[in-house]
Design a protein around this motif. Structure first.
Motif, PDB file in Angstrom:
ATOM      1  N   LEU A 298       0.742  -1.204  -0.033  1.00  0.00           N
ATOM      2  CA  LEU A 298      -0.074  -0.099   0.048  1.00  0.00           C
ATOM      3  C   LEU A 298       0.874   1.093  -0.134  1.00  0.00           C
ATOM      4  O   LEU A 298       1.647   1.502   1.299  1.00  0.00           O
ATOM      5  CB  LEU A 298      -0.798  -0.083   1.201  1.00  0.00           C
ATOM      6  N   LYS A 299       0.660   2.075  -0.993  1.00  0.00           N
ATOM      7  CA  LYS A 299       1.670   3.210  -1.325  1.00  0.00           C
ATOM      8  C   LYS A 299       1.002   4.299  -0.454  1.00  0.00           C
ATOM      9  O   LYS A 299       0.004   4.262  -0.192  1.00  0.00           O
ATOM     10  CB  LYS A 299       1.822   3.654  -2.600  1.00  0.00           C
ATOM     11  N   ARG A 300       1.857   5.306  -0.178  1.00  0.00           N
ATOM     12  CA  ARG A 300       1.301   6.455   0.344  1.00  0.00           C
ATOM     13  C   ARG A 300       1.672   7.763  -0.534  1.00  0.00           C
ATOM     14  O   ARG A 300       2.347   7.697  -1.418  1.00  0.00           O
ATOM     15  CB  ARG A 300       2.141   6.864   1.820  1.00  0.00           C
ATOM     16  N   PHE A 301       0.534   8.810  -0.280  1.00  0.00           N
ATOM     17  CA  PHE A 301       1.076   9.863  -1.123  1.00  0.00           C
ATOM     18  C   PHE A 301       2.321  10.279  -0.871  1.00  0.00           C
ATOM     19  O   PHE A 301       2.881  10.175  -0.107  1.00  0.00           O
ATOM     20  CB  PHE A 301      -0.102  11.021  -0.947  1.00  0.00           C
TER      21      PHE A 301
END
Ligand code: SF4
Lengths: 226, 320
Positions: free
Chosen positions: A211-214
């Motif tokens: 899950l990437k983050r902004f």
């Protein structure tokens, strides 16, 4: 053990001459003599945004701005008890520093973590200022020993003890380390670049999060601050 | 019955000890790191720190000018009674925090988040934090104060089972590298890692792993203990030392604590307990005796229990 003895040690006045500043090299260890004053967001906002009169003769009395709030008490008889002295991270003050350097004539900005070499080149160098970092950051007791007396505390009613402008008389106060030189080079950036060469090896056998983050970057030569 | 005045006076001594005396386990760890360090600048920093601890004790002044955020961990045996009850206990701890701020002195760090109101005593809404734990049996009160520094060095990330150990390692390294640059985390630190739980309890686990377990302590699960060793090594192989200078001392020790989490997730938090790893502990007994120490000894088998109910020694002996 590393050869810490190899580092050059320098005594410096808090109203230093241009020659003394030009002579400093990245990584020199500095001990200060003279008056220094603390100024951080509270003082900057009051002096610059609210245009309050700075209650000192700057830079004649002191050209050394310390990003710090000391561990101290103002006693009921008006005297001060000062314990440890530790710097706070400077990058947060970049917004005010160009104007502050021009207005205060500060030649030494002392704090934690330094600023970017871009900041140094943009407004430290034109104002003839350099950046000194405290060492380890936690050396509060050592620095506290270097303070001979508290000369004055300005604006403590308006700003509180932590944000007030503390004027400290120093003798052989240190150690500090030269983080920026008269050309605007940064010791931290030099070290970061050396460390970056090895990083890809350290990261072997790891994987990015599912899950990437902004705002995520995979370039670890980047800094997340600033 | 433990008297409130004894709680307050003990708590004031603890505030003083925590601020001034570096715990021996961390000091030993840092001394070893200083001996092993080969970067010139990093070495200088570690030597200065060792000198700083000595000066702090000699002068009886705080080791670091930044007090961090003083907090309390309170643990009591199942039979403990406190004069005046829990409200009196919390009053005593808040008073001790305020008094010590003036008397040590400590920097009054705690302000209102919006109005920046400063009571100049490290006390305010929710400050200091007071957390509780209980132990089966016993009539004593353990007070632990931790003055954890650092606006930097702490992070949380929601990982998933598929991220695996590789994902955990990545987030661990990312945290160290990001906050280690320019030494913002004031490394070398005791790194605490929380795995699992929920977002809030994961943060709590990681923070307690950093602040309430000492250097050299290992998780009783041998596989987690092996991971702690591996992560300590890994952190020290980044090539970064104190203040973010070239070197190899980032991690004095790595402590991992786990909690059961949602079946779909794998929460992870990282906490750095900085160069001023300040903690002090006292046990107060019902007869008024006080013993000081630096090991909070928080993570007992009871705190890490997995079973539905806790069988005391006697009852399990009976049922066996
Ligand atoms: S992180 Fe720790 S050592 Fe660094 S300034 Fe804060 S309290 Fe002091």
């Amino acid at each position: 053990m590393g050869n810490a003895g190899k580092l050059r040690k320098v005594r410096l006045s808090t109203t230093p001459s241009a020659e003394a500043l030009a002579d400093l090299r990245l990584g020199d260890i500095v001990y200060l003599d003279g008056l220094i004053y603390t100024a951080r967001e509270g003082v900057y906002m009051r002096a610059l945004e609210e245009s309050a009169n700075i209650p000192m003769e700057l830079p004649q009395q002191s050209a050394a701005n310390f990003h710090c709030s000391p561990a101290a008490t103002i006693n009921s008889d008006g005297t001060f008890t000062l314990g440890a002295v530790t710097a706070t991270a400077s990058f947060r003050f970049a917004k005010w520093l160009p104007e502050w350097l021009a207005k205060s004539g500060a030649k030494l900005v002392i704090g934690k973590g330094g600023m970017s070499s871009q900041d140094y080149k943009d407004y430290f160098v034109p104002n003839g200022a350099i950046y000194l970092s405290t060492v380890g950051y936690g050396t509060g007791a050592l620095l506290g020993r270097g303070v001979k007396s508290v000369k004055e505390v300005h604006w403590h009613e308006e700003l509180g003890i932590a944000q007030a402008m503390w004027v400290l008389e120093c003798e052989n106060m240190g150690p500090f380390i030269v983080e920026s030189d008269s050309k605007g080079n940064s010791l931290f950036e030099r070290e970061n670049a050396k460390i970056a060469e090895n990083l890809h090896k350290v990261y072997e056998g790891t994987r990015p999060a599912t899950l990437k983050r902004f705002g995520e970057t995979d370039d670890r030569t980047d800094e997340v601050i600033g | 019955m433990i008297s409130t005045s004894l709680i307050q006076s003990t708590a004031e001594i603890l505030m003083d000890k925590a601020a001034i005396e570096i715990p021996q386990d961390y000091l030993d760890g840092l001394t070893q790191a200083a001996d092993a360090e080969d970067g010139d600048l990093s070495s200088f920093v570690l030597q200065a720190m060792l000198e700083n601890y000595a000066v702090a004790k000699e002068d009886r002044r705080a080791m670091c000018g930044d007090t961090g955020t003083p907090r309390w961990y309170v643990k009591m045996g199942n039979e403990t009674q406190i004069e005046g009850g829990p409200i009196a206990l919390e009053n005593a701890l808040r008073l001790a925090t305020a008094n010590a701020t003036v008397n040590v002195p400590l920097r009054p760090n705690r302000v209102h988040p919006l109005w920046r109101t400063d009571h100049n005593n490290n006390v305010g809404i929710g400050a200091p934090e007071i957390e509780y734990g209980f132990e089966p049996g016993g009539e004593w009160l353990d007070l632990t104060t931790v003055h954890k520094g650092g606006l930097f060095g702490t992070d949380y990330r929601m990982l998933f089972p598929s991220d695996g150990i590789e994902g955990i390692k990545r987030f661990y390294l990312d945290s160290l590298v990001a906050f280690g640059k320019r030494g913002l985390a004031c490394q070398p630190a005791i790194i605490g890692i929380g795995l699992g739980g929920t977002k809030d309890s994961c943060m709590v686990l990681g923070k307690r792993a950093a602040c309430l377990r000492i250097v050299g302590d290992r998780n009783p699960d041998p596989k987690i203990a092996a991971l702690e060793d591996e992560f300590k090594e890994l952190g020290n192989s980044i090539g970064m030392g104190a203040m973010g200078f070239v070197g190899k001392s980032m991690v004095i020790d790595c402590n991992i604590e786990v909690g059961y989490c949602h079946t779909g997730g794998m929460q992870m938090s990282v906490h750095a307990f900085c160069l001023s790893s300040r903690r002090a502990v006292a046990r107060i007994y019902a007869d008024g005796q006080v013993e000081y120490r630096t090991d909070p000894d928080w993570f007992t088998p009871y705190q890490r229990r997995e079973s539905v109910t806790w069988e005391t020694q006697e009852s399990s002996a009976k049922s066996a």
